[in-house]
Design a protein around this motif. Structure first.
Motif, PDB file in Angstrom:
ATOM      1  N   TYR A  26       0.655  -1.145  -0.219  1.00  0.00           N
ATOM      2  CA  TYR A  26      -0.317  -0.191  -0.919  1.00  0.00           C
ATOM      3  C   TYR A  26       0.820   1.381   0.110  1.00  0.00           C
ATOM      4  O   TYR A  26       0.896   2.303  -0.990  1.00  0.00           O
ATOM      5  CB  TYR A  26      -0.928  -0.163   0.788  1.00  0.00           C
ATOM      6  CG  TYR A  26      -2.126  -0.838   0.896  1.00  0.00           C
ATOM      7  CD1 TYR A  26      -2.281  -1.040  -0.169  1.00  0.00           C
ATOM      8  CD2 TYR A  26      -2.445  -1.772   1.931  1.00  0.00           C
ATOM      9  CE1 TYR A  26      -3.801  -1.754  -0.151  1.00  0.00           C
ATOM     10  CE2 TYR A  26      -3.322  -2.630   2.454  1.00  0.00           C
ATOM     11  CZ  TYR A  26      -4.076  -2.811   0.956  1.00  0.00           C
ATOM     12  OH  TYR A  26      -5.123  -4.085   0.691  1.00  0.00           O
ATOM     13  N   LEU A  27       1.765   1.592   0.707  1.00  0.00           N
ATOM     14  CA  LEU A  27       3.127   2.224   1.175  1.00  0.00           C
ATOM     15  C   LEU A  27       3.811   2.799  -0.780  1.00  0.00           C
ATOM     16  O   LEU A  27       3.877   3.989  -0.528  1.00  0.00           O
ATOM     17  CB  LEU A  27       4.501   2.510   1.741  1.00  0.00           C
ATOM     18  CG  LEU A  27       5.322   3.237   2.062  1.00  0.00           C
ATOM     19  CD1 LEU A  27       4.217   4.293   2.582  1.00  0.00           C
ATOM     20  CD2 LEU A  27       5.843   2.730   3.034  1.00  0.00           C
ATOM     21  N   GLY A  28       4.116   1.121  -1.237  1.00  0.00           N
ATOM     22  CA  GLY A  28       4.485   1.704  -2.577  1.00  0.00           C
ATOM     23  C   GLY A  28       3.920   1.912  -3.676  1.00  0.00           C
ATOM     24  O   GLY A  28       4.366   2.985  -4.286  1.00  0.00           O
ATOM     25  N   ILE A  29       2.430   2.056  -3.789  1.00  0.00           N
ATOM     26  CA  ILE A  29       1.622   1.984  -4.855  1.00  0.00           C
ATOM     27  C   ILE A  29       0.770   3.402  -4.097  1.00  0.00           C
ATOM     28  O   ILE A  29       0.822   4.806  -5.496  1.00  0.00           O
ATOM     29  CB  ILE A  29      -0.051   1.585  -4.133  1.00  0.00           C
ATOM     30  CG1 ILE A  29       0.410   0.405  -4.847  1.00  0.00           C
ATOM     31  CG2 ILE A  29      -1.421   2.215  -5.225  1.00  0.00           C
ATOM     32  CD1 ILE A  29      -0.950  -0.870  -4.439  1.00  0.00           C
ATOM     33  N   ALA A  30       1.230   4.072  -2.888  1.00  0.00           N
ATOM     34  CA  ALA A  30       0.713   5.571  -2.516  1.00  0.00           C
ATOM     35  C   ALA A  30       1.340   6.219  -3.232  1.00  0.00           C
ATOM     36  O   ALA A  30       1.300   7.745  -3.817  1.00  0.00           O
ATOM     37  CB  ALA A  30       0.644   5.256  -0.721  1.00  0.00           C
ATOM     38  N   LEU A  31       2.985   5.838  -3.207  1.00  0.00           N
ATOM     39  CA  LEU A  31       3.999   6.799  -3.159  1.00  0.00           C
ATOM     40  C   LEU A  31       4.503   6.584  -4.940  1.00  0.00           C
ATOM     41  O   LEU A  31       4.417   7.406  -5.245  1.00  0.00           O
ATOM     42  CB  LEU A  31       5.638   5.927  -2.448  1.00  0.00           C
ATOM     43  CG  LEU A  31       7.040   6.755  -3.087  1.00  0.00           C
ATOM     44  CD1 LEU A  31       6.492   8.122  -2.758  1.00  0.00           C
ATOM     45  CD2 LEU A  31       7.986   6.349  -2.844  1.00  0.00           C
ATOM     46  N   LEU A  36      11.624   1.801  -9.429  1.00  0.00           N
ATOM     47  CA  LEU A  36      10.225   1.632  -9.763  1.00  0.00           C
ATOM     48  C   LEU A  36       9.363   2.257  -8.784  1.00  0.00           C
ATOM     49  O   LEU A  36       8.313   2.612  -9.922  1.00  0.00           O
ATOM     50  CB  LEU A  36      10.049   0.121  -8.918  1.00  0.00           C
ATOM     51  CG  LEU A  36      10.835  -1.523 -10.011  1.00  0.00           C
ATOM     52  CD1 LEU A  36      10.349  -2.390  -9.003  1.00  0.00           C
ATOM     53  CD2 LEU A  36      10.240  -1.784 -10.752  1.00  0.00           C
ATOM     54  N   ILE A  37       9.397   3.028  -8.203  1.00  0.00           N
ATOM     55  CA  ILE A  37       9.024   4.041  -7.084  1.00  0.00           C
ATOM     56  C   ILE A  37       8.820   5.558  -7.553  1.00  0.00           C
ATOM     57  O   ILE A  37       7.757   5.787  -6.948  1.00  0.00           O
ATOM     58  CB  ILE A  37       8.856   3.648  -5.389  1.00  0.00           C
ATOM     59  CG1 ILE A  37       9.973   4.046  -4.927  1.00  0.00           C
ATOM     60  CG2 ILE A  37       8.627   2.057  -5.139  1.00  0.00           C
ATOM     61  CD1 ILE A  37      10.136   4.302  -3.158  1.00  0.00           C
ATOM     62  N   VAL A  70       9.171   5.282 -12.899  1.00  0.00           N
ATOM     63  CA  VAL A  70       8.531   4.450 -13.724  1.00  0.00           C
ATOM     64  C   VAL A  70       7.435   4.801 -13.869  1.00  0.00           C
ATOM     65  O   VAL A  70       6.641   5.468 -14.558  1.00  0.00           O
ATOM     66  CB  VAL A  70       8.099   3.128 -13.206  1.00  0.00           C
ATOM     67  CG1 VAL A  70       7.004   2.649 -13.865  1.00  0.00           C
ATOM     68  CG2 VAL A  70       9.465   2.319 -13.608  1.00  0.00           C
ATOM     69  N   PRO A  71       6.617   5.728 -12.014  1.00  0.00           N
ATOM     70  CA  PRO A  71       5.600   6.306 -12.391  1.00  0.00           C
ATOM     71  C   PRO A  71       5.589   7.545 -12.665  1.00  0.00           C
ATOM     72  O   PRO A  71       4.608   8.658 -13.426  1.00  0.00           O
ATOM     73  CB  PRO A  71       4.902   6.493 -10.975  1.00  0.00           C
ATOM     74  CG  PRO A  71       6.680   5.995  -9.997  1.00  0.00           C
ATOM     75  CD  PRO A  71       6.955   5.244 -11.196  1.00  0.00           C
ATOM     76  N   ILE A  72       6.638   8.561 -12.540  1.00  0.00           N
ATOM     77  CA  ILE A  72       7.208   9.714 -13.652  1.00  0.00           C
ATOM     78  C   ILE A  72       6.604   9.623 -14.584  1.00  0.00           C
ATOM     79  O   ILE A  72       6.252  10.228 -15.682  1.00  0.00           O
ATOM     80  CB  ILE A  72       7.700  10.566 -13.070  1.00  0.00           C
ATOM     81  CG1 ILE A  72       7.722  10.656 -11.252  1.00  0.00           C
ATOM     82  CG2 ILE A  72       8.828  12.486 -13.965  1.00  0.00           C
ATOM     83  CD1 ILE A  72       9.440  11.914 -11.439  1.00  0.00           C
ATOM     84  N   SER A  73       7.158   8.726 -15.444  1.00  0.00           N
ATOM     85  CA  SER A  73       7.329   8.449 -16.917  1.00  0.00           C
ATOM     86  C   SER A  73       5.928   8.263 -17.206  1.00  0.00           C
ATOM     87  O   SER A  73       5.359   9.176 -18.173  1.00  0.00           O
ATOM     88  CB  SER A  73       8.015   6.951 -16.815  1.00  0.00           C
ATOM     89  OG  SER A  73       9.804   8.206 -16.615  1.00  0.00           O
ATOM     90  N   ALA A  74       5.175   7.271 -16.675  1.00  0.00           N
ATOM     91  CA  ALA A  74       3.562   7.070 -16.879  1.00  0.00           C
ATOM     92  C   ALA A  74       2.638   8.355 -16.468  1.00  0.00           C
ATOM     93  O   ALA A  74       2.029   8.553 -17.580  1.00  0.00           O
ATOM     94  CB  ALA A  74       2.803   6.222 -15.739  1.00  0.00           C
ATOM     95  N   GLY A  75       3.348   9.034 -15.343  1.00  0.00           N
ATOM     96  CA  GLY A  75       2.647  10.554 -16.175  1.00  0.00           C
ATOM     97  C   GLY A  75       2.711  11.210 -16.831  1.00  0.00           C
ATOM     98  O   GLY A  75       1.925  12.300 -17.435  1.00  0.00           O
ATOM     99  N   LEU A  96       8.506  10.532   0.077  1.00  0.00           N
ATOM    100  CA  LEU A  96       9.268   9.607  -0.379  1.00  0.00           C
ATOM    101  C   LEU A  96      10.631   9.264   1.021  1.00  0.00           C
ATOM    102  O   LEU A  96      10.972   7.950   1.146  1.00  0.00           O
ATOM    103  CB  LEU A  96      10.523  10.087  -1.428  1.00  0.00           C
ATOM    104  CG  LEU A  96      11.546   9.301  -1.497  1.00  0.00           C
ATOM    105  CD1 LEU A  96      10.964   7.868  -2.130  1.00  0.00           C
ATOM    106  CD2 LEU A  96      12.257   9.885  -3.580  1.00  0.00           C
ATOM    107  N   ALA A  97      11.275  10.123   1.592  1.00  0.00           N
ATOM    108  CA  ALA A  97      11.759   9.981   2.687  1.00  0.00           C
ATOM    109  C   ALA A  97      11.444   8.620   3.528  1.00  0.00           C
ATOM    110  O   ALA A  97      12.426   7.921   4.047  1.00  0.00           O
ATOM    111  CB  ALA A  97      12.572  11.182   3.351  1.00  0.00           C
ATOM    112  N   ILE A  98      10.202   9.158   3.907  1.00  0.00           N
ATOM    113  CA  ILE A  98       9.540   8.363   4.885  1.00  0.00           C
ATOM    114  C   ILE A  98       9.420   6.811   4.384  1.00  0.00           C
ATOM    115  O   ILE A  98       9.527   5.841   5.480  1.00  0.00           O
ATOM    116  CB  ILE A  98       7.996   8.983   5.499  1.00  0.00           C
ATOM    117  CG1 ILE A  98       8.316  10.207   6.133  1.00  0.00           C
ATOM    118  CG2 ILE A  98       7.154   7.958   5.942  1.00  0.00           C
ATOM    119  CD1 ILE A  98       7.110  10.966   6.705  1.00  0.00           C
TER     120      ILE A  98
END
Length: 291
Positions: free
Chosen positions: A8-13, A144-145, A148-153, A244-246
């Motif tokens: 869940y934490l990974g998905i949220a990030l 991955l966290i 990848v999502p930045i590129s998707a955005g 990201l830090a947390i």
């Protein structure tokens, strides 16, 4: 933290980072050609001065090992997902802010593993470095966290800009909510230690935020950048990706103590941001020019 919570934490990030991607375009990276000096000054402040200042404060204030690693971790992270908005509200150069966010998000993919490994060895001893496996593992997880999502955005922004525009505000709210939930959850989990922790890192994180905000502005003005550019460099230097830090502290390093400075810093940076926004939007400081 159990496996489901980590997922869940990974998905949220990833949602937070995708939100950053929704505001980025390839032109934001190409803009470095337009104002290379401003970009270099901004990146030097964020990627070099910020960790060095954190290291100095840790030494001066005698911050203990686990919290010292957390201080270095928040200092090593890229700019936060709200930095562009804050820069805009502060009457800064929003285009420069976006460009700095884009570059720092990519470059920290390479700098975080090195800085993090060094901090663990320096503050925790060689035995503790086993918890992070190796630099490649950190690089892979960061890729991955974040990338990848930045590129998707960015792909959504490129092919469906109207979707990106509609999603941006929702994702920004979600980003703030994720950070809030992380801080609250960490506070509840560490409720017996939170006051001692805050008293130990409060001065350090506050000093880190104020010094980096100030240094970003001062160095930019000393090197003949406009006030708008200086404001953006200041904001990008002082507004870090606390989420990201947390997430790295809890999910990758599996140590709640490492997350405390990031949580405290996140609270402080939003308070100082609101003060700066209010200050720069007073009648006395409203300036129609870029000077």
């Amino acid at each position: 933290m159990d496996d489901s919570a980590k997922i869940y934490l990974g998905i949220a990030l990833m949602i937070v980072m995708m939100g950053m991607g929704l505001s980025l375009k390839l032109e934001d990276f190409k803009r470095v050609v337009k104002f290379p000096k401003a970009v270099v000054i901004g990146l030097v402040n964020q990627l070099i001065f910020l960790p060095l200042i954190a290291f100095g404060l840790i030494y001066l204030l005698g911050i203990r090992n686990t919290l010292a690693v957390g201080m270095i971790l928040i200092a090593a992270c890229p700019g936060g997902p709200t930095s562009n908005l804050i820069s805009h509200l502060c009457k800064g150069d929003t285009a420069l802010s976006v460009t700095l966010t884009a570059f720092s998000s990519v470059l920290t993919l390479f700098t975080i593993p090195v800085i993090l490994e060094w901090s663990l060895i320096h503050y925790m001893g060689n035995d503790e470095t086993s918890i992070i496996l190796n630099r490649f593992e950190i690089f892979k997880d960061l890729f991955l966290i974040t990338i990848v999502p930045i590129s998707a955005g960015m792909l959504v922004k490129h092919f469906k800009p109207e979707w990106a525009d509609r999603l941006q505000s929702k994702v920004k709210i979600a980003s703030a909510l994720v950070l809030f939930i992380l801080i609250v959850g960490l506070t509840i989990k560490e409720k017996h230690n939170i006051i001692p922790y805050f008293s130990e890192v409060g001065i350090g994180t506050f000093s880190l935020n104020i010094i980096t905000l100030s240094l970003g502005f001062i160095t930019a003005r000393m090197l003949s950048l406009s006030s708008k550019q200086a404001i953006s460099i200041s904001i990008e230097s002082g507004i870090q990706n606390g989420t990201l830090a947390i997430a790295l502290a809890i999910g990758l390093l599996k140590n709640n103590d490492f997350a405390i400075p990031g949580a405290v810093y996140s609270l402080i940076m939003f308070i100082t941001s609101f003060i700066i926004i209010g200050f720069l939007n007073t009648k006395k400081f409203r300036q129609p020019t870029d000077n």
